[in-house]
Design an enzyme around this catalytic site. Structure first.
Site, PDB file in Angstrom:
ATOM      1  CG  MET A 124      -1.563   1.327   1.553  1.00 35.38           C
ATOM      2  SD  MET A 124      -2.714   1.241   2.932  1.00 35.38           S
ATOM      3  CE  MET A 124      -1.624   0.874   4.286  1.00 35.38           C
ATOM      4  CG  ASN A 125       1.867   3.893  -2.842  1.00 36.36           C
ATOM      5  OD1 ASN A 125       1.515   2.840  -3.375  1.00 36.36           O
ATOM      6  ND2 ASN A 125       1.951   5.020  -3.516  1.00 36.36           N
ATOM      7  CG  ASP A 126       0.742   8.293  -2.375  1.00 36.27           C
ATOM      8  OD1 ASP A 126       0.786   9.114  -3.305  1.00 36.27           O
ATOM      9  OD2 ASP A 126       1.738   7.709  -1.927  1.00 36.27           O
ATOM     10  CD  GLN A 142      -2.055   5.447  -5.580  1.00 35.99           C
ATOM     11  OE1 GLN A 142      -1.166   5.407  -6.416  1.00 35.99           O
ATOM     12  NE2 GLN A 142      -3.338   5.591  -5.909  1.00 35.99           N
ATOM     13  CD1 TRP A 150       4.044   2.059  -5.837  1.00 40.91           C
ATOM     14  CD2 TRP A 150       5.154   1.547  -7.714  1.00 40.91           C
ATOM     15  NE1 TRP A 150       3.613   2.901  -6.835  1.00 40.91           N
ATOM     16  CE2 TRP A 150       4.277   2.609  -7.994  1.00 40.91           C
ATOM     17  CE3 TRP A 150       5.955   1.051  -8.745  1.00 40.91           C
ATOM     18  CZ2 TRP A 150       4.172   3.200  -9.250  1.00 40.91           C
ATOM     19  CZ3 TRP A 150       5.852   1.636 -10.000  1.00 40.91           C
ATOM     20  CH2 TRP A 150       4.964   2.699 -10.242  1.00 40.91           C
ATOM     21  CD1 TRP A 185      -0.478   5.406  -9.891  1.00 38.03           C
ATOM     22  CD2 TRP A 185       0.775   7.095 -10.667  1.00 38.03           C
ATOM     23  NE1 TRP A 185       0.613   4.855 -10.490  1.00 38.03           N
ATOM     24  CE2 TRP A 185       1.414   5.858 -10.969  1.00 38.03           C
ATOM     25  CE3 TRP A 185       1.391   8.269 -11.057  1.00 38.03           C
ATOM     26  CZ2 TRP A 185       2.634   5.783 -11.647  1.00 38.03           C
ATOM     27  CZ3 TRP A 185       2.601   8.195 -11.727  1.00 38.03           C
ATOM     28  CH2 TRP A 185       3.222   6.976 -12.015  1.00 38.03           C
ATOM     29  NE  ARG A 249       4.419  12.033  -8.873  1.00 29.56           N
ATOM     30  CZ  ARG A 249       5.570  12.377  -9.441  1.00 29.56           C
ATOM     31  NH1 ARG A 249       5.624  12.714 -10.714  1.00 29.56           N
ATOM     32  NH2 ARG A 249       6.689  12.379  -8.720  1.00 29.56           N
ATOM     33  CG  ASP A 250       0.238  13.233  -6.408  1.00 32.60           C
ATOM     34  OD1 ASP A 250       1.401  13.416  -6.020  1.00 32.60           O
ATOM     35  OD2 ASP A 250      -0.158  12.177  -6.945  1.00 32.60           O
ATOM     36  CD  GLU A 304       6.158  12.205  -5.295  1.00 29.28           C
ATOM     37  OE1 GLU A 304       5.755  11.418  -6.170  1.00 29.28           O
ATOM     38  OE2 GLU A 304       6.811  11.850  -4.286  1.00 29.28           O
TER      39      GLU A 304
END
Lengths: 654, 145
Positions: A124-126, A142, A150, A185, A249-250, A304
């Site tokens: 898992m990430n963000d 994520q 990842w 993302w 991004r983001d 980011e």
């Protein structure tokens, strides 16, 4: 100083492996400060030093001479310097002597957390698109469905009534379009005026270009928001001229302008300058890009996960993202790609030209000495306005600090921090304060109260039973006489420039610190993580306080990153020193001074696990006696599990 | 006047190693930074595979080292199967995850090497080479951040 105390820890003649240890202290004395023979405590510190030396010297025995102290400190400083600048920096040539710890399933499975959000397995990430809707808190993240590293990123989904008891739901979005084929993302949710939700997220296209896409719930009547529809006209934004295809991004939650339009910001970079682009829209489908930027800071690299939101100057409640006015400051936060650190700054937002100016440019967004949400392992964080309870909530991704071999073996990687309320510190006006959401208190089981006076150079076991799932709230006072002596005594030098990360950790003793807790320790303190205050005496006789976490002795394993984390923490006149610590297996979250300085760390003990985990209180100061008043709660599991029909109609626990 | 390989290698901690690795691959003359990074990740994979072969042989020639050899087997499999794979997919999309994978490859190699009693590792040369290549590769990947 003539007493032998001041020669601790190195010049004691005590055999560091002697048998006289804390476990010989009779039980009946456990609730009073225990002053055992000095030699035993020098033994402790020598054990700690010995272990450090084993790890850094590959097993050679420590020499019993005064130079050892400086040697350890300078090695720690080297390690501190290299680790400070980038997570996972290793001195690849020399540091990893000694046997690797052969990770086994018993040790690895202990690492799973009991009450932090993590999926059942894999990477898992963000955090993505957090929101509250029709009685449920929603959390997206994520996620890699296929491996503990990842890749193949989808949007995982979970819901909760209380931000603590989470229920896993099916994936919200998967990479099934050309415009997100290489990854669905990070993105953010916005509530429109009619209460409907729009989600903007970054897609990595089939050609690895970063674009922004619009999605919305397929069925707004579904409180679980199970299915999401991607707008047929995606992507709604592509990298503009002058912006790299992989530097876009983001997208943030949108806010209303005084024109009645919606406005978003997206982080990027131009050469090494981190920037935040501004777009206006009325329908989230077509956008006008501003020629000017919301803000930029040279030499900070790619920004980011930019976040932008108002905070009240006078009240500690949260504000909807669109709020503006005289009582309001605005926060810009960005995750620095170069350093994997989340930074924020406080400033003023000018809606008419969509710009933002920091209150203090010397600690602008991304400046290395600037403010951070968290001085430990904490990245890609995102806030949302919780309209249910009128607060702003912060989510943060807490990655692993161990090797990928271990992650693959244990089958998972990463957890989320406990959601925190975030608000401006109305007392200092210069920093945010964060605090675990109150709902976490529903996990508290039983409570033990302690009041202990701890002499310099003392370690005290704290009997709380199992010690891997704890909530600790503590207050410390330095004995007034000792403070006066330290200030009055010219021969006690002002502490040279102190920094948690580079001053050698919790075994390096000063006049007024370090003191705090050793958590996730084993009985012999061969493994421990110290969460502590270090108070320094400055030239102008002003006290300066630091809040640190030392993970350098957290495990015997040598394939794990073990930094000392921390920072200065403001302490105002009349305030006692307070800290809160959440211990949950392989994660520790520390909150100094009501959340002015926060430190999250990941630790992987090999011995201090299961029934062997202990809690200690320590005072490693040379001159100061400390009084600690604290409460310790056992913490129940949050029993995070897949959603089932039984979970409908479950009342919230608050 | 230097070409992109020369300019790129000058920004890494081991210029001559970088040059020799890249120039040995014909793709380097027309590659961008991502391409150069991928060439080096290939080298990591090749070296890791070679080292796994050496580890396998060492079971027979040095059976008393079974325990550290087992650990090395696990660590190098992680390099070849996990780190390399992550680096390849991340280098094009989100290079910081590639950096993490490459750093990890160096860690796995060092941890493996550290498990042998002093002087008894049958793969010291290969481990040192892995560390050096990872350092260079990491520097190139960081140019993409």
């Amino acid at each position: 100083m003539a007493s032998s105390e001041s020669l601790l820890p190195v010049s004691s003649q005590q055999d560091p492996l002697s048998d006289s240890r804390c476990d010989s202290i009779p039980e009946s004395r456990r609730r009073r400060p225990i002053k055992v023979h000095l030699a035993i405590y020098s033994g402790f510190l020598l054990i700690a030093l010995y272990v450090t030396l084993i790890i850094t010297h590959g097993g050679s025995a420590p020499k019993n001479d005064v130079n050892d102290d400086t040697t350890v400190e300078s090695r720690a400083r080297l390690a501190g310097v290299s680790e400070k600048s980038n997570d996972h920096i290793w001195n690849l040539s020399n540091d990893l002597k000694g046997e690797a710890f052969a990770w086994n399933n018993t040790v690895l499975s202990w690492q799973r957390t009991a009450f932090h959000f993590q999926p059942e397995k894999n990477w898992m990430n963000d955090p993505n698109g957090p929101l509250f809707y029709k009685g449920w808190y929603h959390f997206f993240y994520q996620y890699n469905p296929n491996a503990a590293v990842w890749g193949d990123i989808v949007w995982g989904h979970a819901v909760s009534k209380d931000l603590i008891h989470w229920l896993y739901l099916p994936f919200a979005m998967v990479p099934d379009q050309w415009y997100d084929a290489n990854g669905v993302w990070t993105g953010s949710a916005t509530f429109l005026d009619d209460g409907s939700i729009v989600m903007l997220y970054t897609g990595s296209t089939d050609k690895f270009v970063q674009v922004q896409n619009l999605a919305y719930p397929e069925d707004p009547k579904d409180p679980l928001l199970l299915k999401w529809t991607k707008f047929s006209g995606n992507p709604v934004l592509v990298p503009p001229p002058g912006i790299g295809a992989k530097d876009f991004r983001d997208p943030t939650t949108a806010w209303k302008t005084s024109d009645g339009k919606w406005r978003i910001t997206i982080g990027s970079k131009i050469n090494r300058t981190g920037i935040s682009l501004i777009y206006d829209t009325t329908d989230f489908k077509t956008y006008e890009k501003h020629e000017t930027l919301l803000h930029q800071v040279p030499n900070t690299g790619m920004w980011e996960c930019v976040d932008f939101y108002p905070v009240s100057k006078t009240k500690d409640k949260g504000l909807d993202t669109s709020v503006n006015g005289l009582d309001v400051k605005h926060i810009i936060k960005a995750s620095m790609d170069d350093t994997r650190i989340d930074h924020y700054a406080i400033g003023t937002y000018y809606d008419s030209n969509a710009t933002w100016v920091p209150d203090n440019p010397s600690i602008d967004v991304g400046i290395s000495t600037g403010l951070r949400y968290d001085y430990g392992k904490f990245y890609a964080s995102k806030t949302f306005y919780d309209q249910h309870k009128g607060r702003r909530i912060l989510w943060g991704w807490i990655g692993e600090s161990d090797s990928e071999a271990a992650d693959v073996q244990k089958g998972w990687s990463s957890v989320q921090g406990i959601p925190r309320t975030v608000a401006l510190d109305t007392k200092t006006g210069k920093n945010l304060v964060q605090w675990p959401v109150k709902e976490i208190e529903s996990l508290r089981l039983g409570r033990k109260k302690f009041h202990m006076k701890v002499e310099p150079g003392t370690v005290v076991p704290v009997d709380v039973g199992p010690a891997a799932q704890l909530d600790i709230e503590a207050e410390f006072k330095i004995k007034k006489d000792d403070l006066e002596v330290v200030f009055g005594d010219d021969s006690v030098e002002d502490d040279k420039e102190f920094s948690c990360e580079t001053s050698g950790g919790a075994t390096v003793r000063g006049a007024l610190g370090p003191f705090g807790f050793s958590v996730l320790a084993d009985q012999s303190l061969s493994e421990q993580t110290q969460v502590y205050f270090y108070v320094t005496k400055g030239k102008d006789s002003k006290l300066k306080t630091f809040f640190c976490t030392d993970t350098s002795r957290s495990t015997m394993a040598n394939d794990v990153v073990k930094p000392v984390y921390g920072s200065f923490v403001p302490v105002l006149k009349g305030e006692k020193l307070t800290m809160r610590i959440l211990v949950d297996h392989s994660i520790i979250e520390g909150f100094g001074q009501g959340g002015r300085t926060c430190i999250t760390s990941r630790v992987y003990p090999t011995k201090a696990i299961y029934g062997a985990t202990r809690l200690f209180l320590f005072n490693n100061a040379i001159d100061a006696t400390i009084t600690a008043s604290f409460k310790v709660w056992q913490m129940n599991s949050a029993f995070i599990h897949p959603f089932s029909a039984n979970d409908l109609g479950v009342p919230s626990s608050t | 006047m230097g070409d992109i390989v020369d300019k790129t290698c000058k920004q890494t901690p081991d210029y001559s190693l970088c040059l020799s690795l890249l120039r040995s691959d014909p793709r380097s003359s027309s590659a961008d930074t991502v391409g150069l990074g991928l060439i080096l990740v290939d080298k990591i994979k090749a070296l890791g595979t070679e080292t796994l072969g050496q580890i396998n042989m060492a079971y027979k020639t040095k059976p008393m080292l079974k325990k550290p050899l087992d650990e090395c087997n696990l660590r190098y499999k992680t390099i070849v199967d996990v780190d390399v794979h992550t680096a390849i997919i991340a280098i094009r999309g989100n290079p910081k995850f590639a950096e993490g994978a490459i750093v990890d490859a160096g860690v796995e190699a060092s941890v493996c090497e550290g498990g042998f009693p002093k002087g008894q590792s049958p793969i010291t040369g290969l481990t040192q080479k892995m560390n050096k290549i990872c350092d260079v590769t990491r520097a190139i990947v960081r140019m993409l951040l």
